[in-house]
Design an enzyme around this catalytic site. Structure first.
Site, PDB file in Angstrom:
ATOM      1  N   GLU A 183       8.058  21.823 -13.149  1.00 17.10           N
ATOM      2  CA  GLU A 183       9.352  22.477 -13.054  1.00 17.10           C
ATOM      3  C   GLU A 183      10.318  22.142 -14.185  1.00 17.10           C
ATOM      4  OE1 GLU A 183      10.279  24.870 -10.639  1.00 17.10           O
ATOM      5  OE2 GLU A 183       8.101  24.740 -10.469  1.00 17.10           O
ATOM      6  N   SER A 235      -8.465  52.654  36.585  1.00 20.54           N
ATOM      7  CA  SER A 235      -9.015  52.146  37.850  1.00 20.54           C
ATOM      8  C   SER A 235      -8.757  50.670  38.068  1.00 20.54           C
ATOM      9  CB  SER A 235     -10.522  52.407  37.892  1.00 20.54           C
ATOM     10  OG  SER A 235     -10.777  53.798  37.929  1.00 20.54           O
TER      11      SER A 235
END
Length: 722
Positions: free
Chosen positions: A146, A435
Site C-alpha cells: 500500500e 395433495s
C-alpha cells in the site's frame, strides 16, 4: 719607497656624504591613502534582443519570469494555508483509542446448537489491535503493498501522485480517475471521513455516508491531503497505522484485520503467516472482488503479487517467499463451508431489526441449527441435481428439516448455496400445496371420530358454479375406482375422495385445522380447497406436519434459542426452548393419521422415500400442470419438507411429488440418519370395524351397523353447520 717622516692620515675613499651630515634616520612610515569613495554600480542594462530569434523569445522570457514570480508567491501562500489548516486539524484530533472502532452499526454472530460459529452478519469487529500486537508479516505486507515510503513521507507523496497520474493517463483515464496515489495516511483519513462522524439524521444509511467519504473530487482530495498532514502532526506513524489496521474494510462484513483474520482463517491477526498476511493485505484495493469466500483463486493470485512485493522490499528472504508462494493461504473449515446462509438470513429477518440488521451493538445469537444436518441437506440437493436432473435445468428446490417441537435444524432455500441475501424459496416462495394439503382433511375427519377404514365413493362428481360451467374434478390417473377406504384414498392420493370427505366434514372445519397447524395463508373457499389450490410456503407446511408428529399440537417453527449482547450474561429474549402450542386435534387422531401416512411411503405415492429399518410417514403433492411438486415426511425424530419447481411458475417436465422431491427427501434423510438407532413413530393402528359403509358424494352413507350410523349423524351435523 719615499717618506718625509711625517705621519699622514690614511687614504680613504671619497666620502659620499658631507662631513657634517648626521646619522641616517629611519624614514617615517608612509600613510595609506584613503580609499576613494566607491561609486554605485550602474544598473545593468537588460540585454537588448538581438536578431530575429531574440525578439521572438522575448515574450516567452517575460511570461516565464511573470509565472515564476506568481508561482512562488502562490506556493508560499498555499503552503501557509495548508500548514494552518493542518495545525487546526491536528489540534482537533481525538485520542487514538477513540478512533479504532468506528462502526456505525454492530454485528451479529450466530452459533449452532453446539455453540460453534457458523455465520456473521453486519459489521464484524474482532477487537482492538496495534502495530505491536499483530503479526510482523501483516504489518510488512500492508506497507509493501500500500505505501512502501510510509515511514519517510509527511502524509502525502508528490512522487506517488505523479506516478498515479502517469498511470491513469497511460490507461486512457483522467488524471484523478483510477489510481489515486494515496498514502496510507491519506487512506486512513478517508476511513475517518476526514473527521466527520456518521449522523443518522443526515444520511439515509451508513452506505450513503461511506459513499460520500469516498468521493474523488479535486476539492475532496485537497481536504484529504490537508487532513493527512494534520494526522502526521498529531500522531506517530505507528499510531496512524494502528488506526488503519482497525478500520480497514476487508470484505464479508469484516471491519479491521482482527475480524478478517477470524472470518477467513479462524485465527488471530497476531498469528498470521506470510501467505495469510499477503492475502489479507491483497484485499484492500477491492475487498468484495478479492474476498476469498467469493473467489479463492483470485484471492490467492492477488496474494502472490503482495508476496513478490514483500520480497523485493526486503521483508521476506527468497527462501521465505518461495515457501509462501508454494503454499498459498486457504480458508478455515468454517469459512470454507460458508454454510446455512439461507438459515442465517431467515433468523435475521424473523428477529426484531433493532437487534439484528439495525443493531449498533455486537449481538450473539444461539440457534437451533445442526451443521451436520445442514450439510446433509445441501449434499443431497447437489447430488440429485447433478445426477438426476438434466444439465442446464433452471428448476429450483428447497429443503427444511426440523424437530417435532418446531426447532429448525437445516434450511436450504435454493440451489445457490452460500449466497447471502438470496431469495429463500423455503420461506419466501408462496406456492400451491397440491395433495400435500390432504392430511389436514383426513385429520379433521379422524378428529370427528371417523375410522380410517371408512369407505368413500370414488365416482364422477360435479359442482355447479355461478356464471360458469360446472366444475367436474378428476383423479390424477383420470380413472374412478368406486368405493375406497380412507387409508387407500390417502395412500394413492385420490382427489375425489378427498373432496367428498372435505365437503362432508365441512370446509370451515378443514380450514380451522389447517390454520391451527400453522398454515397462515388465505385458504380457498370452494370445494377445490381439498386439492391444495391455496398457497403456503415450505416452512409453514413442514411445521404443520410437525404438529401431526408431536401428537396433534400446533407448532411454531423457530431458529433462535438465545440472544444477548457480546460479553453479557443475561439473555435479551424469553425463549421456552419449544415451539409447541395449543392442541389442534386429539392425540388419537394424530396417531391414526400418522399410521395412515406410513402407508403412503410403504405402498403409495411416496415409495421413493423409504429407508430400510425406519418407520416413515409422509405425503406427496403435485399441483395443476406440475408447477409445484412436494414431499413432506417424518421419522420419529425429524420432519423434513421438500419443494421443487420453477421460479417463474413454469410446469415441471415429468416431475411429481413422489418423484424427485421424494428422492431428495430420501437422500437427505439417509445422510441425517446414518449411524443412528431407528426411532419408532408415535402411531396407533385402529381396529377394523366389523361392518363397513360407503360415504357418497351427496353426503349419504350406505352403512351396516351402529358405527356407521353414528358417523352419518356426525357428518350430517357438520354439513348443516356449514
Amino acid at each position: 719607497m719615499s717618506g718625509n717622516g711625517k705621519k699622514r692620515s690614511p687614504l680613504v675613499a671619497e666620502r659620499r656624504y658631507p662631513a657634517n651630515a648626521t646619522a641616517k634616520k629611519k624614514p617615517a612610515p608612509k600613510k595609506k591613502p584613503k580609499p576613494a569613495p566607491r561609486r554605485k554600480a550602474a544598473p545593468k542594462k537588460r540585454a537588448k534582443p538581438t536578431g530575429l530569434l531574440g525578439w521572438i523569445f522575448l515574450p516567452i522570457r517575460w511570461t516565464i519570469r511573470i509565472m515564476w514570480a506568481f508561482a512562488w508567491r502562490v506556493s508560499l501562500v498555499t503552503g501557509l494555508i495548508i500548514a494552518g489548516f493542518s495545525l487546526y486539524f491536528a489540534s482537533q484530533m481525538p485520542p487514538v483509542d477513540e478512533l479504532l472502532d468506528g462502526r456505525a452499526r454492530g454485528s451479529v454472530t450466530m452459533t449452532d446448537l453446539r455453540g460453534d460459529i457458523f455465520a456473521w452478519r453486519g459489521d464484524q469487529f474482532g477487537g482492538k489491535i496495534t502495530t505491536e500486537t499483530v503479526s510482523p508479516h501483516l504489518r510488512n505486507a500492508v506497507i509493501a503493498s500500500e505505501d512502501k515510503r510510509f515511514y519517510r513521507h509527511f502524509g502525502i507523496s508528490p512522487r506517488g501522485i505523479a506516478s498515479a497520474v502517469r498511470i491513469n493517463l497511460r490507461a486512457g483515464r483522467g488524471p484523478l480517475s483510477g489510481n489515486g496515489g494515496s498514502t496510507l495516511t491519506q487512506q486512513t483519513a478517508k476511513l475517518l471521513c476526514l473527521g466527520v462522524p456518521f449522523d443518522p439524521s443526515q444520511w439515509e444509511d451508513e452506505a450513503a455516508y461511506e459513499n460520500d467519504c469516498r468521493q474523488g473530487s479535486l476539492w475532496r482530495k485537497a481536504r484529504e491531503a490537508v487532513y493527512a498532514v494534520g494526522m502526521e502532526i498529531a500522531y506517530t506513524k505507528d499510531e496512524i497505522l494502528t488506526i488503519y489496521l482497525n478500520r480497514a474494510y476487508l470484505g464479508a462484513g469484516a471491519r479491521g484485520f482482527e475480524a478478517a483474520a477470524q472470518r477467513y482463517f479462524s485465527s488471530s491477526a497476531a498469528e498470521l503467516n506470510p501467505q495469510q498476511a499477503a492475502m489479507m493485505s491483497g484485499l484492500l484495493p477491492a475487498p468484495s472482488r478479492y474476498a476469498p469466500t467469493r473467489n479463492l483463486q483470485r484471492a490467492q493470485d492477488r496474494a502472490a503479487t503482495v508476496l513478490r512485493l514483500m520480497e523485493e522490499q526486503g521483508y521476506l528472504t527468497a527462501a521465505e517467499a518461495a515457501e509462501a508462494q508454494a503454499n498459498p493461504a486457504t480458508l478455515s473449515a468454517t469459512a470454507r463451508a460458508n454454510t446455512a446462509t439461507f438459515f442465517a438470513d431467515w433468523v435475521m429477518r424473523s428477529t426484531p431489526a433493532f437487534l439484528t440488521s439495525e443493531t449498533t451493538e455486537d449481538v450473539m445469537i444461539r440457534t437451533t441449527l445442526d451443521k451436520d444436518i445442514q450439510a446433509a441437506a445441501e449434499e443431497a440437493m447437489l447430488s440429485v441435481f447433478e445426477n438426476q436432473v438434466r444439465e442446464g435445468s433452471e428448476a429450483q428446490a428447497a429443503i427444511v428439516v426440523m424437530s417435532a417441537d418446531g426447532a429448525v435444524r437445516a434450511m436450504v432455500g435454493g440451489r445457490n448455496l452460500g449466497e447471502t441475501g438470496a431469495f429463500n424459496r423455503a420461506t419466501q416462495a408462496q406456492r400451491q400445496t397440491g395433495s400435500s394439503f390432504k392430511p389436514f382433511i383426513y385429520a379433521t375427519a379422524l378428529d370427528l371420530g371417523m375410522s380410517p377404514y371408512a369407505m368413500i365413493d370414488d365416482a364422477p362428481i360435479c359442482w355447479s358454479r355461478r356464471g360458469s360451467a360446472d366444475w367436474c374434478p378428476s383423479n390424477y390417473d383420470r380413472e374412478f375406482v368406486g368405493p375406497v377406504s380412507l387409508i387407500d384414498a390417502l395412500k394413492a392420493s385420490r382427489n375425489i375422495p378427498a373432496i367428498v370427505l372435505s365437503e362432508d366434514v365441512g370446509r370451515e372445519l378443514v380450514r380451522n385445522v389447517a390454520t391451527g397447524f400453522g398454515i397462515d395463508s388465505d385458504l380457498a373457499a370452494g370445494p377445490a380447497l381439498a386439492l391444495g389450490v391455496s398457497e403456503s410456503n415450505l416452512l409453514e407446511m413442514t411445521g404443520a406436519y410437525a404438529g401431526i408428529l408431536n401428537g396433534g399440537s400446533a407448532v411454531v417453527p423457530y431458529g433462535l434459542t438465545d440472544l444477548r449482547f457480546q460479553g453479557d450474561t443475561e439473555s435479551l429474549v424469553d425463549t421456552t426452548g419449544t415451539g409447541i402450542g395449543e392442541r389442534i386435534i386429539q392425540e388419537r387422531a394424530a396417531r391414526e393419521l400418522t399410521w395412515m401416512m406410513t402407508k403412503v411411503v410403504e405402498e403409495g405415492t411416496g415409495r421413493r422415500a423409504r429407508i430400510d429399518g425406519w418407520q416413515i410417514a409422509g405425503k406427496s403433492g403435485t399441483t395443476n400442470s406440475s408447477r409445484d411438486a412436494w414431499f413432506i415426511g417424518f421419522t420419529g425424530d425429524y420432519v423434513t419438507g421438500v419443494w421443487m419447481g420453477y421460479d417463474d411458475n413454469s410446469p415441471l417436465t415429468g416431475v411429481t411429488g413422489g418423484g424427485l422431491p421424494a428422492t431428495i427427501w430420501h437422500e437427505t434423510m439417509v445422510r441425517v440418519l446414518e449411524g443412528k438407532t431407528p426411532t419408532p413413530l408415535p402411531m396407533s393402528i385402529p381396529e377394523q370395524p366389523a361392518t363397513a359403509g360407503v360415504l357418497q358424494s351427496d353426503g349419504g352413507v350406505i352403512a351396516d351397523g351402529e358405527i356407521l350410523n353414528l358417523l352419518s349423524t356426525i357428518l350430517s351435523d357438520a354439513a348443516a353447520q356449514n
